[in-house]
Design a protein around this motif. Structure first.
Motif, PDB file in Angstrom:
ATOM      1  N   ALA B  70      10.696  23.720   2.079  1.00 15.64           N
ATOM      2  CA  ALA B  70      11.833  24.346   2.771  1.00 15.64           C
ATOM      3  C   ALA B  70      13.169  23.712   2.377  1.00 15.64           C
ATOM      4  O   ALA B  70      14.222  24.340   2.521  1.00 15.64           O
ATOM      5  N   GLY B  71      13.104  22.487   1.889  1.00 13.22           N
ATOM      6  CA  GLY B  71      14.329  21.859   1.391  1.00 13.22           C
ATOM      7  C   GLY B  71      15.201  21.223   2.462  1.00 13.22           C
ATOM      8  O   GLY B  71      16.341  20.855   2.204  1.00 13.22           O
ATOM      9  N   SER B  72      14.663  21.047   3.675  1.00 11.75           N
ATOM     10  CA  SER B  72      15.461  20.427   4.737  1.00 11.75           C
ATOM     11  C   SER B  72      15.557  18.912   4.573  1.00 11.75           C
ATOM     12  O   SER B  72      16.429  18.268   5.133  1.00 11.75           O
ATOM     13  N   TYR B  73      14.618  18.352   3.833  1.00 12.24           N
ATOM     14  CA  TYR B  73      14.598  16.906   3.651  1.00 12.24           C
ATOM     15  C   TYR B  73      14.602  16.574   2.162  1.00 12.24           C
ATOM     16  O   TYR B  73      13.607  16.094   1.624  1.00 12.24           O
ATOM     17  N   PRO B  74      15.717  16.863   1.496  1.00 12.54           N
ATOM     18  CA  PRO B  74      15.720  16.759   0.031  1.00 12.54           C
ATOM     19  C   PRO B  74      15.410  15.368  -0.513  1.00 12.54           C
ATOM     20  O   PRO B  74      14.662  15.242  -1.487  1.00 12.54           O
ATOM     21  N   ILE B  75      15.953  14.330   0.104  1.00 10.18           N
ATOM     22  CA  ILE B  75      15.747  12.984  -0.445  1.00 10.18           C
ATOM     23  C   ILE B  75      14.294  12.555  -0.255  1.00 10.18           C
ATOM     24  O   ILE B  75      13.655  12.045  -1.166  1.00 10.18           O
ATOM     25  N   LEU B  76      13.797  12.781   0.948  1.00 14.12           N
ATOM     26  CA  LEU B  76      12.412  12.444   1.260  1.00 14.12           C
ATOM     27  C   LEU B  76      11.456  13.173   0.315  1.00 14.12           C
ATOM     28  O   LEU B  76      10.532  12.585  -0.252  1.00 14.12           O
ATOM     29  N   SER B  77      11.688  14.464   0.115  1.00 14.79           N
ATOM     30  CA  SER B  77      10.838  15.253  -0.780  1.00 14.79           C
ATOM     31  C   SER B  77      10.909  14.727  -2.206  1.00 14.79           C
ATOM     32  O   SER B  77       9.886  14.613  -2.885  1.00 14.79           O
ATOM     33  N   ALA B  78      12.130  14.401  -2.639  1.00 14.76           N
ATOM     34  CA  ALA B  78      12.299  13.903  -4.015  1.00 14.76           C
ATOM     35  C   ALA B  78      11.528  12.601  -4.193  1.00 14.76           C
ATOM     36  O   ALA B  78      10.873  12.388  -5.221  1.00 14.76           O
ATOM     37  N   LEU B  79      11.565  11.728  -3.176  1.00 13.52           N
ATOM     38  CA  LEU B  79      10.857  10.454  -3.276  1.00 13.52           C
ATOM     39  C   LEU B  79       9.356  10.672  -3.391  1.00 13.52           C
ATOM     40  O   LEU B  79       8.678  10.028  -4.182  1.00 13.52           O
ATOM     41  N   PHE B  80       8.844  11.610  -2.586  1.00 13.63           N
ATOM     42  CA  PHE B  80       7.400  11.849  -2.602  1.00 13.63           C
ATOM     43  C   PHE B  80       6.956  12.587  -3.867  1.00 13.63           C
ATOM     44  O   PHE B  80       5.799  12.487  -4.274  1.00 13.63           O
ATOM     45  N   ASP B  81       7.888  13.328  -4.465  1.00 10.14           N
ATOM     46  CA  ASP B  81       7.554  14.067  -5.686  1.00 10.14           C
ATOM     47  C   ASP B  81       7.432  13.168  -6.910  1.00 10.14           C
ATOM     48  O   ASP B  81       6.807  13.532  -7.904  1.00 10.14           O
ATOM     49  N   GLN B  82       8.089  12.000  -6.834  1.00  8.19           N
ATOM     50  CA  GLN B  82       8.104  11.106  -7.988  1.00  8.19           C
ATOM     51  C   GLN B  82       6.694  10.740  -8.446  1.00  8.19           C
ATOM     52  O   GLN B  82       5.876  10.296  -7.648  1.00  8.19           O
ATOM     53  N   GLU B  83       6.487  10.868  -9.737  1.00  2.82           N
ATOM     54  CA  GLU B  83       5.233  10.431 -10.341  1.00  2.82           C
ATOM     55  C   GLU B  83       5.038   8.942 -10.054  1.00  2.82           C
ATOM     56  O   GLU B  83       5.963   8.141 -10.200  1.00  2.82           O
ATOM     57  N   GLY B  84       3.855   8.599  -9.598  1.00  2.00           N
ATOM     58  CA  GLY B  84       3.545   7.179  -9.414  1.00  2.00           C
ATOM     59  C   GLY B  84       4.223   6.538  -8.226  1.00  2.00           C
ATOM     60  O   GLY B  84       4.294   5.318  -8.135  1.00  2.00           O
ATOM     61  N   PHE B  85       4.736   7.363  -7.317  1.00  2.00           N
ATOM     62  CA  PHE B  85       5.338   6.774  -6.127  1.00  2.00           C
ATOM     63  C   PHE B  85       4.272   6.088  -5.292  1.00  2.00           C
ATOM     64  O   PHE B  85       3.191   6.618  -5.084  1.00  2.00           O
ATOM     65  N   GLY B  86       4.564   4.947  -4.816  1.00  2.00           N
ATOM     66  CA  GLY B  86       3.590   4.258  -3.975  1.00  2.00           C
ATOM     67  C   GLY B  86       4.200   3.015  -3.390  1.00  2.00           C
ATOM     68  O   GLY B  86       5.244   2.555  -3.849  1.00  2.00           O
ATOM     69  N   LEU B  87       3.567   2.509  -2.353  1.00  2.00           N
ATOM     70  CA  LEU B  87       4.070   1.301  -1.715  1.00  2.00           C
ATOM     71  C   LEU B  87       3.446   0.078  -2.363  1.00  2.00           C
ATOM     72  O   LEU B  87       2.895  -0.784  -1.705  1.00  2.00           O
ATOM     73  N   GLU B  88       3.557   0.024  -3.719  1.00  2.00           N
ATOM     74  CA  GLU B  88       2.856  -1.067  -4.402  1.00  2.00           C
ATOM     75  C   GLU B  88       3.512  -2.431  -4.146  1.00  2.00           C
ATOM     76  O   GLU B  88       2.865  -3.457  -4.191  1.00  2.00           O
ATOM     77  N   LEU B  89       4.821  -2.421  -3.883  1.00  2.00           N
ATOM     78  CA  LEU B  89       5.444  -3.669  -3.448  1.00  2.00           C
ATOM     79  C   LEU B  89       4.927  -3.984  -2.050  1.00  2.00           C
ATOM     80  O   LEU B  89       4.680  -3.082  -1.259  1.00  2.00           O
TER      81      LEU B  89
END
Lengths: 112, 112
Positions: B70-89
């Motif tokens: 829906a695009g209401s949370y653009p930054i959050l969505s962009a972060l989750f879309d990132q390849e290899g995103f994870g809480l590895e730190l």
């Protein structure tokens, strides 16, 4: 989620990598929840005992006085002995300010 | 109390005033308890549902997918879309490092 989006959008564009952005958000949230939980526990204790913090401290003096005078905790005792010692600074704001200063350092390092 | 005395004695002699010393200690403690409580909640949820975090996310996709698109949370969505995103730190260490950097700034200001 709205809150998260707002925090993330404020953090976005500050030269932090995405993982750092989400970590800053989660660390701030963790800090806020930790202090809130401590305040809640104290408020619960106050309700359960019907005592103010000062009354509670006074009622525990027979137990705390020997610890204080035995000298096993010199720094803690010295702090409590200080005239006018009190938590007059707002703890939540104090810790928040320190954490935000730390985030500022991180941003400066990332940009430099 | 032993832990408190140890923290306070490490903070003592760093040009902080007593109120700042006790606030640094309480802020660090609040932060640690907040993150610990979050980890505990997640571990409890994992035990209750029998799902790993990845399985839980997948099971909620019908609900999260429309929010994402829906695009209401653009930054959050962009972060989750990132390849290899994870809480590895390690989140705990990350926030702790930021707060300690903030305390360092405070000490530098007090000494300067």
């Amino acid at each position: 989620m709205r809150y998260t989006e707002r925090v993330l959008s404020d953090l976005n564009g500050l030269e932090l990598i995405p993982t750092q952005i989400i970590h800053v958000h989660l660390a701030l949230l963790g800090y806020a929840q930790g202090v809130a939980a401590a305040v809640e526990l104290e408020s619960q204790a106050r309700q359960d005992t019907g005592m103010t913090p000062e009354e509670w401290m006074a009622s525990n003096e027979p137990r705390t006085e020997p610890i204080q005078t035995a000298g096993s905790y010199p720094i803690l005792s010295a702090l409590f002995d200080q005239e006018g010692f009190g938590l007059e600074l707002d703890l939540f704001e104090f810790g928040l300010a320190r954490m935000l200063d730390g985030v500022e350092s991180l941003i400066e390092q990332s940009g430099g």
